[in-house]
Design a protein around this motif. Structure first.
Motif, short mmCIF file in Angstrom:
data_model
loop_
_atom_site.label_atom_id
_atom_site.label_comp_id
_atom_site.label_asym_id
_atom_site.label_seq_id
_atom_site.Cartn_x
_atom_site.Cartn_y
_atom_site.Cartn_z
N TRP A 1 29.74 25.93 46.18
CA TRP A 1 29.22 26.16 44.83
C TRP A 1 30.06 25.30 43.90
O TRP A 1 31.23 25.60 43.65
CB TRP A 1 29.31 27.63 44.46
N LEU A 2 29.47 24.22 43.43
CA LEU A 2 30.20 23.24 42.62
C LEU A 2 30.04 23.54 41.14
O LEU A 2 28.94 23.84 40.67
CB LEU A 2 29.67 21.83 42.92
N ASN A 3 31.16 23.44 40.41
CA ASN A 3 31.14 23.65 38.94
C ASN A 3 30.46 24.97 38.58
O ASN A 3 29.55 25.02 37.74
CB ASN A 3 30.44 22.48 38.24
N ALA A 4 30.90 26.04 39.22
CA ALA A 4 30.29 27.35 39.01
C ALA A 4 30.50 27.85 37.59
O ALA A 4 31.62 27.82 37.06
CB ALA A 4 30.88 28.35 40.00
N THR A 5 29.43 28.31 36.97
CA THR A 5 29.51 28.94 35.65
C THR A 5 28.66 30.20 35.65
O THR A 5 27.67 30.30 36.38
CB THR A 5 29.01 28.01 34.53
N VAL A 6 29.08 31.17 34.83
CA VAL A 6 28.32 32.40 34.63
C VAL A 6 28.26 32.67 33.13
O VAL A 6 29.26 32.49 32.42
CB VAL A 6 28.97 33.59 35.36
N ALA A 7 27.11 33.08 32.64
CA ALA A 7 26.94 33.31 31.22
C ALA A 7 27.84 34.45 30.74
O ALA A 7 27.88 35.52 31.35
CB ALA A 7 25.47 33.63 30.91
N GLY A 8 28.57 34.20 29.65
CA GLY A 8 29.41 35.21 29.03
C GLY A 8 28.96 35.48 27.61
O GLY A 8 28.03 34.84 27.10
N LYS B 1 39.98 39.41 43.04
CA LYS B 1 41.00 39.66 42.02
C LYS B 1 40.95 38.50 41.04
O LYS B 1 41.46 37.42 41.31
CB LYS B 1 42.39 39.77 42.64
N PRO B 2 40.29 38.68 39.87
CA PRO B 2 40.13 37.59 38.91
C PRO B 2 41.46 37.00 38.48
O PRO B 2 42.43 37.72 38.24
CB PRO B 2 39.41 38.25 37.73
N ASP B 3 41.49 35.67 38.39
CA ASP B 3 42.70 34.98 37.95
C ASP B 3 43.01 35.34 36.50
O ASP B 3 42.10 35.56 35.69
CB ASP B 3 42.50 33.47 38.10
N ALA B 4 44.28 35.36 36.18
CA ALA B 4 44.70 35.72 34.82
C ALA B 4 44.16 34.76 33.77
O ALA B 4 44.06 35.12 32.59
CB ALA B 4 46.23 35.78 34.75
N SER B 5 43.81 33.54 34.17
CA SER B 5 43.32 32.54 33.21
C SER B 5 41.88 32.81 32.78
O SER B 5 41.42 32.23 31.79
CB SER B 5 43.41 31.15 33.83
N LEU B 6 41.16 33.68 33.47
CA LEU B 6 39.78 33.97 33.13
C LEU B 6 39.72 34.88 31.90
O LEU B 6 40.63 35.66 31.65
CB LEU B 6 39.06 34.63 34.31
N GLN C 1 30.48 34.77 24.94
CA GLN C 1 30.85 33.66 24.06
C GLN C 1 30.38 32.31 24.61
O GLN C 1 30.81 31.27 24.13
CB GLN C 1 32.38 33.63 23.88
N GLY C 2 29.52 32.35 25.61
CA GLY C 2 29.04 31.12 26.22
C GLY C 2 29.36 31.08 27.70
O GLY C 2 29.93 32.04 28.26
N PRO C 3 29.03 29.98 28.40
CA PRO C 3 29.29 29.88 29.84
C PRO C 3 30.78 29.96 30.16
O PRO C 3 31.61 29.39 29.46
CB PRO C 3 28.73 28.49 30.20
N ILE C 4 31.09 30.69 31.24
CA ILE C 4 32.47 30.83 31.70
C ILE C 4 32.64 29.98 32.95
O ILE C 4 31.86 30.09 33.90
CB ILE C 4 32.80 32.29 32.01
#
Length: 251
Positions: free
Chosen positions: A162-169, A222-227, A171-174
């Motif tokens: 899965w390249l350049n994965a984004t999910v809608a948030g 476990k989501p990274d702290a940078s997310l 405030q915009g794509p994450i």
């Protein structure tokens, strides 16, 4: 007399072979009863080497499809095609490149080796019944080392990304980075195994039915702290983290 008959038979066979080899592909497509979920447009060339401007499968458009059909496989009752379609550099297009083999009279089973396909994530997810709605972007890249399929999974080895994965948030794509997976058969189904490292700290095993109507997922993340904070908050839907900070997944 026998010599004349042999020449006549030879000429008839040669005529049939040349007629088939140089038969316009549009004549064949126009006379074949295609499945309702498949449609061709702007077909050019011959049956053995041709192209279609667009092929629509299950509502998904595939542009600039080209094929080469090897006639020698037909002698043993098989169809063997070299396929190429789409633009590998266009993230919004379905694109693929590689060989496909199937039966001459029965196309229920297919096989391939060293086949590469690119799929826009949003279009793929629209075809899959997921437990939770997902508005995602990016591109799937699948490299098949071996595949024997139809109507169930018989043999499968390869890799998916899965390249350049984004999910809608809110405030915009994450941006979630990229993910890699190993592909295999799990009984009759297709299994996808994802391992760390990745920004979600995700490791999981997903099993997908051949008709894409059933998906089973087990794993942890476990989501990274940078997310963003909304990712960490949304992750609590799946439950509380364990002592290591991982949240279990079972869908």
């Amino acid at each position: 007399m026998k010599l004349k008959i042999s020449w006549i038979l030879g000429a008839v066979i040669a005529f049939i072979v040349f007629a088939v080899v140089y038969m316009p592909a549009i004549q064949v497509v126009g006379r074949v009863n295609l499945p309702k979920n498949i449609a061709f447009s702007s077909v050019e060339g011959t049956l053995f080497q041709g192209s279609a401007q667009t092929v629509i499968v299950n509502g998904l458009p595939i542009n600039n499809v080209k094929w080469q059909l090897n006639p020698f496989y037909m002698l043993i009752g098989k169809l063997h095609l070299e396929l190429k379609a789409g633009n590998l550099r266009d993230k919004n297009e379905i694109a693929f490149n590689g060989p496909i083999s199937t039966g001459l009279f029965d196309q229920s089973q297919i096989s391939t080796e060293q086949f590469t396909v690119y799929l826009p994530v949003d279009r793929v997810l629209a075809q899959v019944r997921l437990p939770l709605p997902v508005n995602a972007g990016g591109r799937f890249k699948v490299q098949l080392d071996e595949l024997h399929f139809g109507p169930t999974c018989h043999a499968l080895s390869g890799k998916g990304d899965w390249l350049n994965a984004t999910v809608a948030g809110t405030q915009g794509p994450i941006d979630f980075g990229s993910y890699s997976a190993k592909l295999r058969c799990q009984g009759d189904d297709i299994a996808i195994e994802v391992s760390e490292p990745n920004l979600l700290g995700l490791s999981m095993d997903a099993v997908v039915a051949p008709n894409l109507k059933k998906v089973q997922v087990t794993g942890k993340f476990k989501p990274d702290a940078s997310l963003p904070d909304e990712v960490h908050q949304a992750s609590r839907i799946f439950g509380k983290p364990d002592q290591s900070g991982y949240i279990s997944i079972k869908l």
